[in-house]
Design a protein around this motif. Structure first.
Motif, PDB file in Angstrom:
ATOM      1  N   LYS A   1       0.822  -1.204   0.000  1.00 21.51           N
ATOM      2  CA  LYS A   1       0.000   0.000   0.000  1.00 21.51           C
ATOM      3  C   LYS A   1       0.858   1.256   0.000  1.00 21.51           C
ATOM      4  O   LYS A   1       1.803   1.375   0.771  1.00 21.51           O
TER       5      LYS A   1
ATOM      6  N   LEU B   1       1.042   4.734   1.200  1.00 22.94           N
ATOM      7  CA  LEU B   1       0.365   5.487   2.254  1.00 22.94           C
ATOM      8  C   LEU B   1       0.163   6.964   1.903  1.00 22.94           C
ATOM      9  O   LEU B   1      -0.502   7.686   2.643  1.00 22.94           O
ATOM     10  N   SER B   2       0.745   7.394   0.787  1.00 25.37           N
ATOM     11  CA  SER B   2       0.499   8.774   0.355  1.00 25.37           C
ATOM     12  C   SER B   2      -0.889   8.894  -0.285  1.00 25.37           C
ATOM     13  O   SER B   2      -1.353   9.975  -0.610  1.00 25.37           O
ATOM     14  N   ARG B   3      -1.545   7.732  -0.456  1.00 28.52           N
ATOM     15  CA  ARG B   3      -2.918   7.691  -0.947  1.00 28.52           C
ATOM     16  C   ARG B   3      -3.837   7.236   0.175  1.00 28.52           C
ATOM     17  O   ARG B   3      -3.384   6.809   1.232  1.00 28.52           O
ATOM     18  N   SER B   4      -5.122   7.299  -0.058  1.00 34.57           N
ATOM     19  CA  SER B   4      -6.111   6.944   0.964  1.00 34.57           C
ATOM     20  C   SER B   4      -5.914   5.507   1.445  1.00 34.57           C
ATOM     21  O   SER B   4      -5.563   4.613   0.675  1.00 34.57           O
ATOM     22  N   ILE B   5      -6.115   5.285   2.739  1.00 40.56           N
ATOM     23  CA  ILE B   5      -5.933   3.965   3.346  1.00 40.56           C
ATOM     24  C   ILE B   5      -7.076   3.679   4.309  1.00 40.56           C
ATOM     25  O   ILE B   5      -7.649   4.599   4.906  1.00 40.56           O
ATOM     26  N   LYS B   6      -7.402   2.395   4.441  1.00 41.98           N
ATOM     27  CA  LYS B   6      -8.432   1.969   5.390  1.00 41.98           C
ATOM     28  C   LYS B   6      -7.931   0.761   6.158  1.00 41.98           C
ATOM     29  O   LYS B   6      -7.444  -0.210   5.565  1.00 41.98           O
TER      30      LYS B   6
ATOM     31  N   LEU C   1       1.725  14.229   4.287  1.00 43.81           N
ATOM     32  CA  LEU C   1       0.708  13.544   3.476  1.00 43.81           C
ATOM     33  C   LEU C   1       0.411  12.152   4.016  1.00 43.81           C
ATOM     34  O   LEU C   1      -0.760  11.758   4.168  1.00 43.81           O
TER      35      LEU C   1
ATOM     36  N   LYS D   1      -1.397  12.393   7.410  1.00 45.11           N
ATOM     37  CA  LYS D   1      -2.777  12.866   7.225  1.00 45.11           C
ATOM     38  C   LYS D   1      -3.689  11.687   6.881  1.00 45.11           C
ATOM     39  O   LYS D   1      -4.792  11.546   7.428  1.00 45.11           O
ATOM     40  N   ASN D   2      -3.210  10.817   5.985  1.00 46.52           N
ATOM     41  CA  ASN D   2      -3.993   9.638   5.598  1.00 46.52           C
ATOM     42  C   ASN D   2      -4.114   8.636   6.742  1.00 46.52           C
ATOM     43  O   ASN D   2      -5.158   8.002   6.915  1.00 46.52           O
TER      44      ASN D   2
ATOM     45  N   ARG E   1      -6.768   9.937   9.231  1.00 45.01           N
ATOM     46  CA  ARG E   1      -8.117   9.701   8.701  1.00 45.01           C
ATOM     47  C   ARG E   1      -8.528   8.245   8.889  1.00 45.01           C
ATOM     48  O   ARG E   1      -9.663   7.944   9.253  1.00 45.01           O
ATOM     49  N   ALA E   2      -7.572   7.351   8.612  1.00 46.51           N
ATOM     50  CA  ALA E   2      -7.854   5.913   8.727  1.00 46.51           C
ATOM     51  C   ALA E   2      -8.116   5.506  10.180  1.00 46.51           C
ATOM     52  O   ALA E   2      -8.991   4.682  10.451  1.00 46.51           O
TER      53      ALA E   2
END
Length: 291
Positions: A67, A69-74, A104, A107-108, A111-112
């Motif tokens: 993954k 992690l600079s992109r959205s993660i769940k 960045l 931040k993701n 959010r996760a």
């Protein structure tokens, strides 16, 4: 009676103990990979190792998740503990790039966490966050250095986690301000770079500054892993805590040089310089209560 005994034995044996699900970011890095491998040895943990780059020697009992992690993660709702090691670090990246990348990523991650059922977060920060003065003893209350952009990225995540700990109930956050972590494959710290210089045998002379002053800004990965496991298992009423991690027993600068010279059979001349450079020691106000 014998039949009841064996029935009870078989039932007990087949009951699966509920495992603790742990997510570890930066699992392809030196610290993240070592923590993942170490904790995976314990059957009570189920490890979810998040990585971006290719991992050569994968362990069968670790769940690897590729993954960026600079992109959205769940995070999976079964995960209860997060160990956040992922970080862009110098010298591979410039300080400004580290700041941009880490803000960045963090931040993701935040959010996760908000959307997850995670109950404990262990964030691997750095002693680079401190302002350093000569002959200073640094503890968790020492002044911070926001001029260093890499350090600033760590400070910002620490501040965001502190705010978050107040907002989200039943969440325990532990920030580890780590010194250089040593071991096979470690890099980008004073000792690893000194090792490279000694093993190359290209230097005919080494100047030792602060020869008789003491140094404790490193810890071996074996001890670091044990501390992480202790913090994973411990129950704390404190919602947010910062802890310095460092070597318990300080060592003289000159001793480090003479050890390398002896172990690597290097014939370079060691010169104790009269010139003084920055020298400080780490301490902790918090570590003792966590044994």
């Amino acid at each position: 009676i014998t039949d009841l005994f064996w029935i009870n034995f078989l039932i007990t044996k087949n009951i699966k103990m509920k495992k603790v699900n742990i997510a570890i970011t930066g699992a392809n890095g030196f610290v993240g990979s070592n923590i993942s491998n170490y904790l995976s040895k314990y059957s009570k943990y189920k490890i979810f190792a998040y990585h971006r780059n290719f991992i050569k020697n994968k362990k069968y009992n670790i769940n690897y998740i590729n993954k960026d992690l600079s992109r959205s993660i769940k995070f999976n709702n079964n995960i209860s503990i997060l160990i956040h090691c992922a970080s862009s670090t110098p010298p591979k990246r410039s300080e400004s790039e580290c700041l941009r990348d880490n803000i960045l990523i963090d931040k993701n991650i935040l959010r996760a966490i908000k959307k997850s059922k995670i109950k404990k977060v262990i964030f691997i920060s750095s002693i680079s966050v401190y302002k350093k003065y000569n002959l200073q003893t640094i503890n968790e209350n020492s002044l911070l250095d926001k001029k260093n952009l890499y350090a600033l990225s760590k400070i910002k995540m620490e501040e965001n986690l502190k705010k978050f700990s107040c907002e989200k109930k039943k969440l325990n956050i532990i920030v580890i301000r780590s010194s250089g972590v040593l071991g096979k494959g470690s890099h980008s710290n004073f000792v690893s770079q000194l090792f490279k210089k000694f093993i190359s045998k290209e230097n005919e002379r080494f100047f030792i500054y602060n020869a008789n002053r003491y140094y404790n800004s490193n810890i071996h990965i074996i001890n670091f892993n044990k501390i992480i496991k202790n913090l994973v298992e411990i129950n704390s009423n404190k919602k947010y805590e910062i802890i310095n991690i460092f070597s318990k027993n300080p060592i003289k600068w000159k001793t480090i040089y003479y050890l390398f010279k002896k172990k690597l059979n290097n014939k370079a001349i060691l010169i104790q310089s009269k010139k003084k450079t920055m020298s400080y020691r780490l301490s902790s106000l918090k570590l003792k209560k966590y044994n």
